[in-house]
Design an enzyme around this catalytic site. Structure first.
Site, PDB file in Angstrom:
ATOM      1  N   TYR A 176      -8.419  11.573   9.701  1.00 56.66           N
ATOM      2  CA  TYR A 176      -9.148  10.531   8.969  1.00 56.66           C
ATOM      3  C   TYR A 176     -10.650  10.683   9.170  1.00 56.66           C
ATOM      4  CZ  TYR A 176      -4.702   7.940   8.534  1.00 56.66           C
ATOM      5  OH  TYR A 176      -3.417   7.545   8.242  1.00 56.66           O
TER       6      TYR A 176
ATOM      7  N   SER B   7       0.432   2.124   2.922  1.00 56.35           N
ATOM      8  CA  SER B   7       0.224   1.907   1.483  1.00 56.35           C
ATOM      9  C   SER B   7       1.096   0.773   0.965  1.00 56.35           C
ATOM     10  CB  SER B   7       0.482   3.191   0.685  1.00 56.35           C
ATOM     11  OG  SER B   7      -0.502   4.160   0.974  1.00 56.35           O
TER      12      SER B   7
ATOM     13  N   LEU C  90       0.216  -1.900  -0.304  1.00 52.45           N
ATOM     14  CA  LEU C  90      -0.337  -2.415  -1.563  1.00 52.45           C
ATOM     15  C   LEU C  90      -0.502  -1.305  -2.603  1.00 52.45           C
ATOM     16  CD1 LEU C  90      -3.091  -4.814  -0.178  1.00 52.45           C
ATOM     17  CD2 LEU C  90      -0.740  -5.377  -0.862  1.00 52.45           C
TER      18      LEU C  90
ATOM     19  N   LEU D  30      -1.232  -3.252  -6.275  1.00 51.18           N
ATOM     20  CA  LEU D  30      -0.486  -4.510  -6.242  1.00 51.18           C
ATOM     21  C   LEU D  30      -1.380  -5.736  -6.089  1.00 51.18           C
ATOM     22  CD1 LEU D  30       2.573  -3.329  -4.153  1.00 51.18           C
ATOM     23  CD2 LEU D  30       2.646  -4.185  -6.501  1.00 51.18           C
TER      24      LEU D  30
ATOM     25  N   GLY E  67      -3.764  -6.169  -8.264  1.00 51.49           N
ATOM     26  CA  GLY E  67      -4.140  -6.450  -9.649  1.00 51.49           C
ATOM     27  C   GLY E  67      -5.566  -6.089  -9.979  1.00 51.49           C
ATOM     28  N   LYS E  68      -6.300  -5.537  -9.025  1.00 54.90           N
ATOM     29  CA  LYS E  68      -7.733  -5.323  -9.242  1.00 54.90           C
ATOM     30  C   LYS E  68      -8.048  -4.238 -10.274  1.00 54.90           C
ATOM     31  CE  LYS E  68      -8.496  -2.100  -5.354  1.00 54.90           C
ATOM     32  NZ  LYS E  68      -9.250  -1.924  -4.089  1.00 54.90           N
TER      33      LYS E  68
END
Length: 347
Positions: free
Chosen positions: A53, A235, A237, A242, A244-245
């Protein structure tokens, strides 16, 4: 925040884990440190990172930067003992090492992680993906296990690595071990080898899992229940879909993950947006925040799950943290089940 244990271990962790994978690429040191402090104030004591990362994108020159950000936090806050810290060694990778996971690389790269993290031990050390390859990261569409090394080669490597794991545990460098992006067959072999050698077992498996990605629900779920292994779900979302953005792919913030990687790692498909809309509609129907609903749902599963959450800000993070206190009604769960049956494999 409720506390629980990972697998059969004595690791006492919060029921939600703080994810870190964009710290150092899309998120600054200051933002990352604010998120750590906020998560701790909300009762979270479990943090997950990896040597490779940050991501979005992954670059050779930034490998290890997220661990360094966390290490600087520990140096400043002096609260390392308050955290259960998880990190990962990468499998074969052009960014880090083509050798993958061997007795030599496990210790050498753990030592590098410990230096960056400014600590002398890791609570949970995970293998980021197996040497033999993986069907994760959308590779399931063309997965070919016949191209893997022989069973004997795989097991010989596992035995040698497990013996090194026992040494690292005895030396106090690692408390427990886990895997990531593994299969049911792979997990069974790791547990069998641990029984053969007397070395440490794998206490956890970190795989992708969400309303939109449910590969784990069958063979791995059965394995986890009987072998008492915890899923660390990443993950949850689906890269923010999920929430909605993205408005069906029509609204893309220049600072978002979709701006950096338009296909969100292969998750953006023609069938994914109708699936996202179905879950957003359920949240709206029942007056729920879709992020909070998605996190709360992951914690209802009939196997052991700890969702890993992330956000671009403390405010975003809180929507996910709120999932720990949300109990979904039978009506909401029934609607979610119906949506899953209608949109079973959107990517």
């Amino acid at each position: 925040m409720k506390m629980r244990k990972i697998g059969k271990s004595d690791l006492e962790v919060s029921e939600i884990c703080l994810g870190t994978m964009t710290w150092g690429s899309q998120d600054s040191l200051e933002n990352a440190h604010s998120q750590i402090a906020h998560a701790k104030a909300q009762g979270i004591n479990f943090m997950d990172t990896a040597e490779m990362y940050p991501v979005n994108p992954v670059r050779a020159e930034t490998v290890g930067d997220t661990e360094e950000i966390i290490g600087k936090y520990f140096a400043k806050a002096k609260d390392r003992a308050d955290w259960v810290l998880a990190t990962k060694i990468a499998g074969p990778s052009g960014f880090i090492s083509q050798e993958g996971i061997t007795p030599a690389t496990v210790e050498a790269r753990l030592d590098l992680s410990l230096k960056r993290l400014q600590t002398d031990y890791v609570d949970l050390y995970q293998f980021h993906w197996p040497n033999r390859g993986s069907y994760h990261f959308r590779q399931h569409w063309t997965f070919d296990p016949s191209a893997q090394p022989s069973k004997e080669e795989v097991l010989d490597n596992m035995r040698a690595v497990n013996e090194k794991m026992a040494e690292l545990q005895k030396a106090g460098k690692v408390r427990e071990f886990g895997t990531s992006n593994e299969s049911a067959w792979g997990m069974m072999q790791w547990q069998r080898v641990a029984e053969e050698t007397g070395g440490p077992r794998m206490q956890s498996i970190q795989n992708e899992y969400s309303l939109l990605c449910r590969h784990y629900d069958t063979d791995l779920a059965e394995f986890a229940v009987h072998e008492e292994v915890t899923l660390l779900a990443y993950s949850v979302l689906s890269c923010g879909m999920l929430s909605g953005k993205y408005n069906g792919g029509k609204t893309i913030d220049p600072n978002s993950r979709m701006a950096v990687g338009p296909d969100l790692g292969g998750r953006v498909t023609p069938q994914v947006w109708p699936a996202v809309d179905a879950y957003l509609a359920i949240a709206k129907k029942h007056g729920l925040d879709p992020v909070t609903m998605a996190i709360a749902w992951s914690m209802t599963r009939p196997f052991d799950v700890v969702p890993i959450i992330g956000g671009r800000s403390v405010e975003q993070l809180q929507h996910s943290i709120d999932g720990a206190d949300l109990t979904l009604s039978e009506e909401v769960l029934a609607d979610i089940d119906a949506a899953h049956r209608a949109h079973g494999k959107p990517f």
